[in-house]
Design a protein around this motif. Sequence first.
Motif, PDB file in Angstrom:
ATOM      1  N   ARG A 129       0.805  -1.212   0.000  1.00 42.24           N
ATOM      2  CA  ARG A 129       0.000   0.000   0.000  1.00 42.24           C
ATOM      3  C   ARG A 129       0.842   1.268   0.000  1.00 42.24           C
ATOM      4  O   ARG A 129       0.307   2.375   0.016  1.00 42.24           O
ATOM      5  CB  ARG A 129      -0.930   0.002   1.224  1.00 42.24           C
ATOM      6  CG  ARG A 129      -1.940  -1.124   1.228  1.00 42.24           C
ATOM      7  CD  ARG A 129      -2.736  -1.148   2.513  1.00 42.24           C
ATOM      8  NE  ARG A 129      -3.428   0.104   2.766  1.00 42.24           N
ATOM      9  CZ  ARG A 129      -4.069   0.399   3.883  1.00 42.24           C
ATOM     10  NH1 ARG A 129      -4.081  -0.480   4.875  1.00 42.24           N
ATOM     11  NH2 ARG A 129      -4.682   1.553   4.032  1.00 42.24           N
ATOM     12  N   GLY A 130       2.139   1.127  -0.011  1.00 44.36           N
ATOM     13  CA  GLY A 130       3.017   2.289   0.115  1.00 44.36           C
ATOM     14  C   GLY A 130       3.197   3.044  -1.193  1.00 44.36           C
ATOM     15  O   GLY A 130       3.527   2.467  -2.221  1.00 44.36           O
ATOM     16  N   GLN A 131       2.987   4.360  -1.142  1.00 46.04           N
ATOM     17  CA  GLN A 131       3.293   5.220  -2.281  1.00 46.04           C
ATOM     18  C   GLN A 131       4.730   5.725  -2.214  1.00 46.04           C
ATOM     19  O   GLN A 131       5.322   6.051  -3.229  1.00 46.04           O
ATOM     20  CB  GLN A 131       2.315   6.402  -2.303  1.00 46.04           C
ATOM     21  CG  GLN A 131       0.862   5.975  -2.463  1.00 46.04           C
ATOM     22  CD  GLN A 131      -0.106   7.073  -2.101  1.00 46.04           C
ATOM     23  OE1 GLN A 131       0.293   8.158  -1.680  1.00 46.04           O
ATOM     24  NE2 GLN A 131      -1.400   6.813  -2.243  1.00 46.04           N
ATOM     25  N   ARG A 132       5.247   5.821  -1.013  1.00 49.80           N
ATOM     26  CA  ARG A 132       6.656   6.149  -0.787  1.00 49.80           C
ATOM     27  C   ARG A 132       7.190   5.172   0.251  1.00 49.80           C
ATOM     28  O   ARG A 132       6.516   4.877   1.237  1.00 49.80           O
ATOM     29  CB  ARG A 132       6.827   7.584  -0.279  1.00 49.80           C
ATOM     30  CG  ARG A 132       6.310   8.666  -1.224  1.00 49.80           C
ATOM     31  CD  ARG A 132       7.210   8.826  -2.436  1.00 49.80           C
ATOM     32  NE  ARG A 132       6.795   9.970  -3.243  1.00 49.80           N
ATOM     33  CZ  ARG A 132       5.899   9.910  -4.235  1.00 49.80           C
ATOM     34  NH1 ARG A 132       5.328   8.749  -4.520  1.00 49.80           N
ATOM     35  NH2 ARG A 132       5.586  10.986  -4.928  1.00 49.80           N
ATOM     36  N   LEU A 133       8.410   4.700   0.039  1.00 49.27           N
ATOM     37  CA  LEU A 133       9.027   3.751   0.956  1.00 49.27           C
ATOM     38  C   LEU A 133      10.349   4.314   1.457  1.00 49.27           C
ATOM     39  O   LEU A 133      11.143   4.851   0.672  1.00 49.27           O
ATOM     40  CB  LEU A 133       9.264   2.410   0.256  1.00 49.27           C
ATOM     41  CG  LEU A 133       8.011   1.704  -0.273  1.00 49.27           C
ATOM     42  CD1 LEU A 133       8.416   0.487  -1.090  1.00 49.27           C
ATOM     43  CD2 LEU A 133       7.099   1.297   0.873  1.00 49.27           C
TER      44      LEU A 133
END
Length: 396
Positions: A122-126
């Motif tokens: 679900r991550g847009q930025r990691l």
Amino acid sequence: MVFPSTARRAWIIAACALVLVGCATSEPPRPAPELLDRVAFPFTQGVPQERPQPPLRTEGLQDDELNTVSVYRDRIRGVVNITSLSAYRTRFGRPFPDSGTGSGFIIDQQGTVVTNHHVVERGQRLIVTLYDGSLYRAEVVGTDPELDLAVLRFNPQGRELTTLPRGRSDELQVGQSVYALGNPFGLEGTLTTGVVSALNRPVQTDSGFIMRDLVQTDAAINPGNSGGPLLDSRGRVIAVNTMMISPGPGSVGIGLAVPVNAVDRVVGQILREGRVTRGWIDVRGLALTPALASAGGLPVRQGILVTHVQPGSEAEAAGLRGGDGQHRVRYGPHRVPMGGDVIVAINGEPTTSVAELFASLEATRPDDEATLTVLRDGQRRQVSITLSARPGTQGQ
């Protein structure tokens, strides 16, 4: 005491919340990753000075304790925390953030990290946080939802990384010592110990896949441990921690991990091809139920009833038979064509559901050979088939 990297990670999540302050409503949100670009993340620049480890004290330690201490000291710098950040807008334009954390481990000097698919999906930025609090933006190389694995990469900017060696999961024995490293509940640098409690555990995930051959351990695996390594007494990765079975939010001594032989196979394919491609049988079918089997006059109550064989496919070339279209039985709102083969096993593994069909083919590749056990005209027979490629893209 709050460790520096914990404080920095808490700052990141709090900063996102402040920048994206808003009120969530019941309306379906829409992704708004551009909002995260407003956050000034304190990413590490250059090569930071490595902090020396404290002196190893051996006085009063038994041999097994000293080994545990040594494994931790040698491997903990190769374990990372992964922060997953996302931003959304409601239908009225109000922004709100979402975040999660998990663990991972470094496998090469290029900054390649192995973790769980569910940690990053679900991550847009990691963001990857190393043992010393250094922060790096990470990108997804590829994922495999079926085995809950993901491969990330960050740019180490020339710093030397601690990489974790891998062992062999096919050599594991019940009772041998294991160590779980990770960041449970956001508490990074945590080690828990235990033994291999069982091997070859099957579990059906929430997504419907059956994960076979999992390693069960009583080493505590809690939320935040996901994606971290399970090590043997020599400090080699023998599995990737992926889930716990518990009536509550904490560990009760039943943790499950993906065996490293499967991890190496999947990670290697992702690094070579960017995705995972598995073998497939080009048929349409449905899992038998006692009611359907009875209505169709079948002598078995479990298996995959083949209703259609793709023309021109390997399945057709192998001689698999689909429903004839003349004999149909009502099954709920549908009329199911009968007369087709019933697949009851693949390579000797019973196949009683669609999930088991996927699981039986999990370790295969297109063009692999497989042996199907099918029921045709009341008789069991073996059918050899060349597998095709599973439709759709596995992973990202």
